[in-house]
Design a protein around this motif. Structure first.
Motif, mmCIF file in Angstrom:
data_model
loop_
_atom_site.group_PDB
_atom_site.id
_atom_site.type_symbol
_atom_site.label_atom_id
_atom_site.label_comp_id
_atom_site.label_asym_id
_atom_site.label_seq_id
_atom_site.Cartn_x
_atom_site.Cartn_y
_atom_site.Cartn_z
ATOM 1 N N THR A 9 -8.788 -16.293 -16.491
ATOM 2 C CA THR A 9 -9.579 -17.395 -17.045
ATOM 3 C C THR A 9 -10.769 -16.865 -17.853
ATOM 4 O O THR A 9 -11.621 -17.631 -18.282
ATOM 5 C CB THR A 9 -10.074 -18.326 -15.914
ATOM 6 N N HIS A 11 -12.268 -14.241 -21.161
ATOM 7 C CA HIS A 11 -11.937 -14.081 -22.584
ATOM 8 C C HIS A 11 -10.750 -13.139 -22.782
ATOM 9 O O HIS A 11 -9.799 -13.436 -23.492
ATOM 10 C CB HIS A 11 -13.144 -13.523 -23.346
ATOM 11 N N PHE A 12 -10.841 -11.967 -22.150
ATOM 12 C CA PHE A 12 -9.825 -10.931 -22.337
ATOM 13 C C PHE A 12 -8.507 -11.360 -21.682
ATOM 14 O O PHE A 12 -7.446 -11.331 -22.295
ATOM 15 C CB PHE A 12 -10.346 -9.630 -21.703
ATOM 16 N N PHE A 54 -12.310 -11.176 -6.021
ATOM 17 C CA PHE A 54 -12.659 -9.809 -5.635
ATOM 18 C C PHE A 54 -13.672 -9.792 -4.478
ATOM 19 O O PHE A 54 -13.797 -8.787 -3.781
ATOM 20 C CB PHE A 54 -13.272 -9.044 -6.820
ATOM 21 N N SER A 74 -11.639 -5.479 -15.498
ATOM 22 C CA SER A 74 -12.920 -5.175 -14.863
ATOM 23 C C SER A 74 -13.785 -6.431 -14.809
ATOM 24 O O SER A 74 -13.752 -7.262 -15.716
ATOM 25 C CB SER A 74 -13.636 -4.064 -15.634
ATOM 26 N N ARG A 82 -19.677 -4.533 -9.095
ATOM 27 C CA ARG A 82 -18.366 -4.279 -9.710
ATOM 28 C C ARG A 82 -17.630 -3.156 -8.986
ATOM 29 O O ARG A 82 -16.422 -3.229 -8.785
ATOM 30 C CB ARG A 82 -18.533 -3.925 -11.177
ATOM 31 N N TYR A 142 -15.777 -3.936 -28.055
ATOM 32 C CA TYR A 142 -15.297 -5.151 -28.716
ATOM 33 C C TYR A 142 -16.149 -5.410 -29.959
ATOM 34 O O TYR A 142 -17.388 -5.365 -29.892
ATOM 35 C CB TYR A 142 -15.488 -6.395 -27.845
ATOM 36 N N ASN A 145 -18.794 -7.994 -29.400
ATOM 37 C CA ASN A 145 -20.132 -7.664 -28.885
ATOM 38 C C ASN A 145 -21.192 -7.832 -29.971
ATOM 39 O O ASN A 145 -22.376 -7.969 -29.665
ATOM 40 C CB ASN A 145 -20.194 -6.213 -28.385
HETATM 41 N N1 NAP Z 1 -15.475 -2.614 -24.020
HETATM 42 C C1 NAP Z 1 -16.243 -3.637 -24.333
HETATM 43 O O1 NAP Z 1 -16.779 -3.749 -25.428
HETATM 44 C C2 NAP Z 1 -16.470 -4.728 -23.338
HETATM 45 C C3 NAP Z 1 -17.262 -5.810 -23.714
HETATM 46 C C4 NAP Z 1 -17.438 -6.842 -22.800
HETATM 47 C C5 NAP Z 1 -16.852 -6.774 -21.557
HETATM 48 N N2 NAP Z 1 -16.094 -5.696 -21.231
HETATM 49 C C6 NAP Z 1 -15.440 -5.584 -19.902
HETATM 50 O O2 NAP Z 1 -14.190 -6.245 -20.008
HETATM 51 C C7 NAP Z 1 -14.104 -7.286 -19.039
HETATM 52 C C8 NAP Z 1 -13.351 -8.453 -19.641
HETATM 53 O O3 NAP Z 1 -14.074 -8.890 -20.765
HETATM 54 P P1 NAP Z 1 -14.169 -10.434 -21.101
HETATM 55 O O4 NAP Z 1 -14.696 -10.514 -22.458
HETATM 56 O O5 NAP Z 1 -12.896 -11.111 -20.752
HETATM 57 O O6 NAP Z 1 -15.282 -10.894 -20.064
HETATM 58 P P2 NAP Z 1 -15.301 -12.216 -19.186
HETATM 59 O O7 NAP Z 1 -14.758 -13.366 -19.976
HETATM 60 O O8 NAP Z 1 -16.660 -12.322 -18.599
HETATM 61 O O9 NAP Z 1 -14.242 -11.884 -18.043
HETATM 62 C C9 NAP Z 1 -14.578 -11.349 -16.805
HETATM 63 C C10 NAP Z 1 -13.525 -11.846 -15.840
HETATM 64 O O10 NAP Z 1 -13.791 -11.291 -14.553
HETATM 65 C C11 NAP Z 1 -13.545 -12.335 -13.630
HETATM 66 N N3 NAP Z 1 -14.267 -12.124 -12.390
HETATM 67 C C12 NAP Z 1 -15.600 -11.979 -12.222
HETATM 68 N N4 NAP Z 1 -15.903 -11.890 -10.911
HETATM 69 C C13 NAP Z 1 -14.734 -12.018 -10.246
HETATM 70 C C14 NAP Z 1 -14.381 -12.055 -8.879
HETATM 71 N N5 NAP Z 1 -15.315 -11.975 -7.909
HETATM 72 N N6 NAP Z 1 -13.080 -12.175 -8.550
HETATM 73 C C15 NAP Z 1 -12.130 -12.281 -9.490
HETATM 74 N N7 NAP Z 1 -12.398 -12.285 -10.815
HETATM 75 C C16 NAP Z 1 -13.686 -12.159 -11.181
HETATM 76 C C17 NAP Z 1 -14.081 -13.583 -14.317
HETATM 77 O O11 NAP Z 1 -13.568 -14.727 -13.681
HETATM 78 P P3 NAP Z 1 -13.944 -16.220 -14.166
HETATM 79 O O12 NAP Z 1 -13.006 -16.499 -15.311
HETATM 80 O O13 NAP Z 1 -13.699 -17.049 -12.971
HETATM 81 O O14 NAP Z 1 -15.380 -16.199 -14.591
HETATM 82 C C18 NAP Z 1 -13.562 -13.372 -15.727
HETATM 83 O O15 NAP Z 1 -12.261 -13.891 -15.860
HETATM 84 C C19 NAP Z 1 -15.562 -7.604 -18.662
HETATM 85 O O16 NAP Z 1 -15.632 -8.163 -17.380
HETATM 86 C C20 NAP Z 1 -16.204 -6.253 -18.772
HETATM 87 O O17 NAP Z 1 -15.966 -5.493 -17.587
HETATM 88 C C21 NAP Z 1 -15.880 -4.689 -22.093
#
Ligand code: NAP
Length: 285
Positions: A9, A11-12, A54, A74, A82, A142, A145
């Motif tokens: 749910t 973004h990724f 988690f 992640s 985390r 990304y 960002n």
């Molecule tokens: N390389 C880069 O540039 C970059 C940039 C941004 C992030 N990231 C990493 O990539 C990940 C994914 O990015 P994104 O853009 O998709 O971020 P995001 O939309 O914030 O996704 C994070 C996900 O982690 C889930 N989550 C958080 N706590 C949790 C828990 N206790 N149990 C189960 N799931 C949990 C969230 O669930 P909900 O949907 O319920 O909130 C959400 O689906 C980020 O979390 C971060 O670690 C990397």
């Protein structure tokens, strides 16, 4: 073959879901999410939506039951949280007998000076120690960002940075997510480490691409970290976040994200989305 992915749910993870739905039957997919009610759209399309929080390891046992391949996206909290959460996910994968883990890591997780890297280094270590075959998807940075900077430039501000000539392997979140889906649905990825990086470019080069898309010259304002911090504070960045945004600039300046690798296009089996196209999409959003 059951393929599960966490963060469905987010973004990724939601892009991963779309990509998986294009290449494998919905009934082979398990979305592990902390709030199943947010994933009704996936359930409606035939994906098995399970609660997997988690912070509640018992939910992960049920979420990962019968799963062959698992993508751990992640989480998004502070470092200690985390690390604990990722450990809980890996431990649950072991208990469930999962056969393969893909994990969204960060560029050169084992040696990077980026403040985010220790979480990924530790998680990679947990996964290696689990004995489960793995693929580390070391996502560089990304393009999304930079949405705030791109919008600021559109509104007439200069491109502000203290990263100097440091280069970043920006790519669209969509490309990173599609690479993850490719790893989950194809063979030959056991015990692999993929450095997923676009062609590294400097801040000034990215600003020039933004300028081309906007059809105007973009001024690049190179400042030191202290000035960057105070300008960011003035722009509304909360005080607690200032060391983070400055730390990112510093790490980029030191070359932490300047990584050249052919892994990304190889996994995608196509060239990466050009940054100009990614910028255009961001400006539409
Ligand atoms: N390389 C880069 O540039 C970059 C940039 C941004 C992030 N990231 C990493 O990539 C990940 C994914 O990015 P994104 O853009 O998709 O971020 P995001 O939309 O914030 O996704 C994070 C996900 O982690 C889930 N989550 C958080 N706590 C949790 C828990 N206790 N149990 C189960 N799931 C949990 C969230 O669930 P909900 O949907 O319920 O909130 C959400 O689906 C980020 O979390 C971060 O670690 C990397």
């Amino acid at each position: 073959m059951k393929i599960a992915f966490t963060g469905a749910t987010g973004h990724f993870g939601s892009i991963v879901a779309e990509a998986l739905l294009k290449s494998v039957p919905a009934d082979s997919l398990v979305a592990s999410v902390r709030n199943p009610e947010k994933a009704e759209n996936l359930r409606a399309r035939g994906v098995d939506v399970r609660q997997g929080d988690f912070d509640k390891p018992e939910t992960l046992d049920a979420a990962f039951a019968g799963v062959d391949r698992l993508l751990i996206v992640s989480a998004d909290g502070d470092n200690d949280t985390r690390i604990r959460q990722h450990k809980a996910a890996v431990d649950a994968a072991v208990r469930a007998g999962v056969g393969f883990i893909a994990y969204t890591s960060v560029g050169r997780a084992d040696s990077s000076s980026l403040f985010l890297a220790p979480v990924h280094k530790e998680t990679e270590q947990f996964i290696r120690e689990s004995g489960i075959p793995y693929s580390f998807l070391r996502n560089n940075w990304y393009l999304e960002n930079e949405a705030g900077s791109i919008q600021a430039v559109q509104a007439g501000a200069p491109w502000l940075t203290s990263a100097g000539e440091g280069k970043v392997g920006w790519a669209t979140r969509r490309d990173y997510a599609e690479a993850a889906a490719a790893v989950l649905t194809s063979e030959g990825h056991n015990n692999t480490v993929y450095e997923l990086s676009g062609t590294p470019v400097t801040q000034a080069e990215l600003a020039a691409i933004v300028g081309e898309v906007l059809g105007k010259e973009v001024q690049v304002q190179q400042v030191d970290d202290a000035a960057y911090s105070s300008i960011m504070a003035g722009a509304g960045v909360p005080e607690a976040a200032l060391p983070i945004v400055v730390g990112i600039q510093r790490a980029i300046r030191e070359g932490a994200l300047d990584i050249t690798s052919g892994d990304f296009a190889k996994l995608l089996q196509r060239p990466l989305t050009p940054l100009s196209e990614g910028v255009r999409e961001l400006l539409k959003a």
